[in-house]
Every structure is written in structure tokens, then in C-alpha cells.
Motif scaffolding. Structure first.
Motif, PDB file in Angstrom:
ATOM      1  N   ASP A  69     -32.400 -17.691   2.819  1.00 35.03           N
ATOM      2  CA  ASP A  69     -31.380 -17.133   3.820  1.00 35.03           C
ATOM      3  C   ASP A  69     -30.362 -17.908   4.023  1.00 35.03           C
ATOM      4  OD1 ASP A  69     -33.343 -14.953   4.178  1.00 35.03           O
ATOM      5  OD2 ASP A  69     -34.123 -15.888   5.789  1.00 35.03           O
ATOM      6  N   GLU A  70     -30.499 -19.263   3.924  1.00 33.18           N
ATOM      7  CA  GLU A  70     -29.455 -20.241   3.902  1.00 33.18           C
ATOM      8  C   GLU A  70     -28.767 -20.695   2.822  1.00 33.18           C
ATOM      9  OE1 GLU A  70     -31.089 -23.617   6.068  1.00 33.18           O
ATOM     10  OE2 GLU A  70     -31.706 -22.385   7.790  1.00 33.18           O
ATOM     11  N   GLU A  71     -29.021 -19.915   1.586  1.00 34.32           N
ATOM     12  CA  GLU A  71     -28.518 -20.301   0.339  1.00 34.32           C
ATOM     13  C   GLU A  71     -26.933 -20.363   0.346  1.00 34.32           C
ATOM     14  OE1 GLU A  71     -29.324 -19.922  -4.275  1.00 34.32           O
ATOM     15  OE2 GLU A  71     -30.169 -18.328  -2.876  1.00 34.32           O
ATOM     16  N   LYS A  72     -26.580 -19.190   0.890  1.00 34.09           N
ATOM     17  CA  LYS A  72     -25.063 -18.886   1.021  1.00 34.09           C
ATOM     18  C   LYS A  72     -24.242 -20.012   1.775  1.00 34.09           C
ATOM     19  CE  LYS A  72     -25.399 -13.975  -0.026  1.00 34.09           C
ATOM     20  NZ  LYS A  72     -24.937 -12.709   0.397  1.00 34.09           N
ATOM     21  N   ARG A  73     -24.908 -20.591   2.659  1.00 39.46           N
ATOM     22  CA  ARG A  73     -24.213 -21.479   3.806  1.00 39.46           C
ATOM     23  C   ARG A  73     -24.444 -22.846   3.322  1.00 39.46           C
ATOM     24  NH1 ARG A  73     -27.206 -18.440   7.574  1.00 39.46           N
ATOM     25  NH2 ARG A  73     -28.668 -20.066   7.733  1.00 39.46           N
ATOM     26  N   ASN A  74     -25.052 -22.941   2.283  1.00 33.74           N
ATOM     27  CA  ASN A  74     -25.132 -24.372   1.540  1.00 33.74           C
ATOM     28  C   ASN A  74     -24.228 -24.682   0.564  1.00 33.74           C
ATOM     29  OD1 ASN A  74     -27.055 -25.099   3.850  1.00 33.74           O
ATOM     30  ND2 ASN A  74     -28.675 -24.413   2.484  1.00 33.74           N
ATOM     31  N   THR A  75     -24.100 -25.988  -0.136  1.00 37.67           N
ATOM     32  CA  THR A  75     -23.436 -25.897  -1.381  1.00 37.67           C
ATOM     33  C   THR A  75     -24.380 -26.049  -2.474  1.00 37.67           C
ATOM     34  OG1 THR A  75     -23.618 -28.372  -1.020  1.00 37.67           O
ATOM     35  CG2 THR A  75     -21.884 -27.684   0.120  1.00 37.67           C
ATOM     36  N   SER A  76     -23.883 -25.894  -3.461  1.00 39.03           N
ATOM     37  CA  SER A  76     -24.567 -25.789  -4.671  1.00 39.03           C
ATOM     38  C   SER A  76     -25.562 -27.033  -4.928  1.00 39.03           C
ATOM     39  CB  SER A  76     -23.920 -25.651  -6.000  1.00 39.03           C
ATOM     40  OG  SER A  76     -22.891 -26.613  -6.232  1.00 39.03           O
ATOM     41  N   GLU A  77     -25.096 -28.067  -4.568  1.00 39.08           N
ATOM     42  CA  GLU A  77     -25.721 -29.649  -4.500  1.00 39.08           C
ATOM     43  C   GLU A  77     -26.843 -29.647  -3.505  1.00 39.08           C
ATOM     44  OE1 GLU A  77     -26.998 -33.001  -6.178  1.00 39.08           O
ATOM     45  OE2 GLU A  77     -25.536 -31.666  -6.834  1.00 39.08           O
ATOM     46  N   VAL A  78     -26.688 -28.995  -2.377  1.00 39.81           N
ATOM     47  CA  VAL A  78     -27.733 -28.830  -1.451  1.00 39.81           C
ATOM     48  C   VAL A  78     -28.689 -27.971  -1.752  1.00 39.81           C
ATOM     49  CG1 VAL A  78     -28.173 -28.411   1.009  1.00 39.81           C
ATOM     50  CG2 VAL A  78     -26.164 -29.815   0.372  1.00 39.81           C
ATOM     51  N   ASN A  79     -28.287 -27.043  -2.252  1.00 38.83           N
ATOM     52  CA  ASN A  79     -29.217 -25.927  -2.750  1.00 38.83           C
ATOM     53  C   ASN A  79     -30.162 -26.214  -3.879  1.00 38.83           C
ATOM     54  OD1 ASN A  79     -28.653 -23.770  -1.094  1.00 38.83           O
ATOM     55  ND2 ASN A  79     -27.087 -23.293  -2.320  1.00 38.83           N
ATOM     56  N   LYS A  80     -29.655 -27.083  -4.689  1.00 43.01           N
ATOM     57  CA  LYS A  80     -30.232 -27.803  -5.843  1.00 43.01           C
ATOM     58  C   LYS A  80     -31.373 -28.774  -5.367  1.00 43.01           C
ATOM     59  CE  LYS A  80     -29.717 -30.040 -10.290  1.00 43.01           C
ATOM     60  NZ  LYS A  80     -30.773 -31.311 -10.096  1.00 43.01           N
ATOM     61  N   GLN A  81     -30.906 -29.675  -4.422  1.00 36.95           N
ATOM     62  CA  GLN A  81     -31.835 -30.678  -4.027  1.00 36.95           C
ATOM     63  C   GLN A  81     -33.056 -29.845  -3.131  1.00 36.95           C
ATOM     64  OE1 GLN A  81     -29.603 -33.295  -1.359  1.00 36.95           O
ATOM     65  NE2 GLN A  81     -28.429 -33.982  -3.233  1.00 36.95           N
ATOM     66  N   LEU A  82     -32.814 -28.910  -2.205  1.00 39.44           N
ATOM     67  CA  LEU A  82     -33.565 -28.128  -1.564  1.00 39.44           C
ATOM     68  C   LEU A  82     -35.029 -27.555  -2.486  1.00 39.44           C
ATOM     69  CD1 LEU A  82     -31.736 -26.835   1.239  1.00 39.44           C
ATOM     70  CD2 LEU A  82     -33.439 -28.507   1.259  1.00 39.44           C
ATOM     71  N   ASN A  83     -33.903 -26.991  -3.688  1.00 38.06           N
ATOM     72  CA  ASN A  83     -35.192 -26.270  -4.627  1.00 38.06           C
ATOM     73  C   ASN A  83     -35.845 -27.400  -5.449  1.00 38.06           C
ATOM     74  OD1 ASN A  83     -34.435 -23.541  -4.606  1.00 38.06           O
ATOM     75  ND2 ASN A  83     -32.330 -23.743  -5.231  1.00 38.06           N
ATOM     76  N   ASP A  84     -35.513 -28.395  -5.552  1.00 44.72           N
ATOM     77  CA  ASP A  84     -36.311 -29.599  -6.114  1.00 44.72           C
ATOM     78  C   ASP A  84     -37.287 -29.962  -5.199  1.00 44.72           C
ATOM     79  OD1 ASP A  84     -34.578 -29.484  -8.415  1.00 44.72           O
ATOM     80  OD2 ASP A  84     -33.327 -31.146  -7.802  1.00 44.72           O
ATOM     81  N   LYS A  85     -36.995 -30.265  -4.002  1.00 39.07           N
ATOM     82  CA  LYS A  85     -37.915 -30.360  -2.868  1.00 39.07           C
ATOM     83  C   LYS A  85     -39.132 -29.669  -2.861  1.00 39.07           C
ATOM     84  CE  LYS A  85     -38.372 -31.639   2.101  1.00 39.07           C
ATOM     85  NZ  LYS A  85     -38.954 -33.147   1.493  1.00 39.07           N
ATOM     86  N   LYS A  86     -38.879 -28.138  -3.013  1.00 40.83           N
ATOM     87  CA  LYS A  86     -39.639 -26.925  -3.002  1.00 40.83           C
ATOM     88  C   LYS A  86     -40.554 -27.245  -4.111  1.00 40.83           C
ATOM     89  CE  LYS A  86     -38.499 -23.150  -4.461  1.00 40.83           C
ATOM     90  NZ  LYS A  86     -38.036 -21.798  -4.540  1.00 40.83           N
TER      91      LYS A  86
END
Length: 269
Positions: A69-86
Motif C-alpha cells: 500500500d505504501e510502495e508508491k509513497r516510498n523511494t525505490s531505495e526504501v522499498n528495497k530495504q523494506l523488502n529485504d527486511k521482509k
């Protein structure tokens, strides 16, 4: 990977905090199993830890949903870090699955399903040892199950939306019917009032008709009496018992009496 290393929204931080709490509880729980000597108590402790794993799996799915849901509001770098965390959390959960499987084997207990399933084939897949799968396979399997859950949630949302729409239509219909019933009630009150007024008018007219009949009968009697007196006076004008009718001149005297009266008057002169 600490929660403070990756910028997250408050909702993601809350879900991540709950997941980390479960990981700490799992770590402490498996440490306690080594200190428990009774196999029954160990089996019970293992069941409790399995329940925590199920809850952790649910929270990871929730983390993934919020992340999408928040993927569009985050930067690509933040999305990558969050996916790595997941992925890191999925790996950590699978490591506890492997540890649980090891304790199950040592205890000789019946396998405890980590993920509820509707048939034996799915159940066998869910209890597959994590050590037999690569990390990418584990991630793909977890993501597939998350996608299936997301699809089920979307279907449930559609059913809920349809139910809400039907409920709104039913409420509108009930409101219209209620208004119609009120209008019918008001019309019935008006009809009742009109009938009551009509009944009163009929009674009033009846009383007036009765009064008019009495007056007419009384007048008829008076007219009959007057006619009777006139007839009697004409037939017997010298009857003194019959009084004169007011407004009616007495009968004229005979012609002889009028003549004698005139002679007497002349003589007196």
C-alpha cells in the motif's frame, strides 16, 4: 536488521514491533525446552511456540500488505530495504520452523502443522522441512501463500461491499415504506375526522327536520282552528259563545235594522 535502520511508517513500525516481540518469545521458548525434562511438558511448550509461529506468519503477511500500500509513497531505495527486511523476517521464521521440526523429531511426536490446511496434500507441503528448501524457495512459497491470502481478502472485501450495498438499498426501501405508512395513517385520520363531522351534520339536520315538522304541525292546527271559527261564525253569526276573530269585522246587521235606526235618528233631530 534493526527497525531503526529502515525508515518505516507508524503502521509498519507497529507490525514490525509485534513480529520482533514474537521472535524474542520464540527464542526464549526454545531455550526453555532444553531445560524441561518432561516430554509431555516439552510437547506442550512446542505447541505454544507453533501457535506463535502462526501468528508471526500472519503478521508478516500484514507487513507485506502495508508495504504494498505504501510502495508508491516510498523511494525505490526504501522499498528495497523494506523488502529485504521482509525476506529477512521470513528466513528467521523458517529457521524457527526448522528448529521446531528438530525438536519434533527428537520427541517422536506427531507433526504439528504450522499452517492450517484443508487436505493432506497441502498439510504435507506446509510441514516440509525448511532445511530441505533453499532460501529463495522459502521466500517464493511464503509469497505464494501471502498472495493467495490477499486474493481471499479481496474476495471477502467484495462480498462485504455487496452486502453493504444490499443493506443500504434495504434501508432505503424500509424508509420509503415507513413514510408511505405514515401518509396512509394521516389519510385514515382525515377520513375518520370527515366521517365524524358528517355524522354530526346528519344528526343536526335530523334535529332541524324534526323541529320544522313540529312547527308545521302547530301552524296547521292554528290554521284549522281559524278556519273552523270562521265557518261557525258564518253559519251562526249570533252565537255569542264564539269570540270574534281579531282583524275580522263582525257580520253586517240586516237591512231593516239599518233603516229603523236611520228613522229614529231623524226624529230626534
Amino acid at each position: 536488521m534493526a527497525a531503526s535502520d529502515v525508515p518505516m511508517s507508524p503502521e509498519l513500525e507497529q507490525v514490525d514491533g509485534e513480529i520482533q516481540d514474537i521472535f524474542r518469545a520464540l527464542q526464549n521458548g526454545f531455550q526453555k525446552i532444553d531445560k524441561i525434562k518432561d516430554s509431555n511438558r516439552q510437547s506442550k511448550q512446542l505447541e505454544e511456540l507453533t501457535g506463535k509461529m502462526r501468528e508471526c506468519k500472519r503478521l508478516i503477511k500484514e507487513f507485506d500488505r502495508v508495504l504494498k500500500d505504501e510502495e508508491k509513497r516510498n523511494t525505490s531505495e526504501v522499498n528495497k530495504q523494506l523488502n529485504d527486511k521482509k525476506q529477512f523476517m521470513i528466513k528467521e521464521l523458517n529457521s524457527y520452523v526448522t528448529l521446531r521440526k528438530t525438536y519434533q523429531s527428537s520427541l517422536g511426536n506427531k507433526r504439528i502443522e504450522l499452517f492450517d490446511a484443508g487436505n493432506d496434500h497441502v498439510a504435507e507441503d506446509n510441514v516440509q522441512m525448511a532445511s530441505e528448501m533453499s532460501n529463495q524457495q522459502l521466500i517464493d512459497s511464503g509469497m505464494k501463500q501471502m498472495d493467495q491470502t490477499d486474493q481471499a481478502i479481496e474476495r471477502s472485501k467484495m462480498v462485504v461491499a455487496q452486502t453493504v450495498e444490499v443493506g443500504a438499498q434495504t434501508a432505503t426501501t424500509l424508509t420509503q415504506q415507513t413514510d408511505q405508512m405514515k401518509r396512509i395513517g394521516n389519510e385514515l385520520d382525515s377520513v375518520h375526522f370527515s366521517l365524524k363531522k358528517a355524522s354530526q351534520m346528519v344528526k343536526e339536520i335530523g334535529r332541524q327536520v324534526a323541529t320544522d315538522k313540529c312547527i308545521m304541525a302547530f301552524l296547521f292546527l292554528i290554521v284549522c282552528g281559524v278556519i273552523a271559527i270562521i265557518v261557525v261564525k258564518i253559519v251562526n253569526p249570533h252565537n255569542k259563545n264564539i269570540p270574534d276573530i281579531p282583524g275580522l269585522a263582525p257580520p253586517a246587521p240586516p237591512a231593516q235594522n239599518r233603516k229603523l235606526l236611520s228613522i229614529d235618528s231623524f226624529r230626534m233631530l
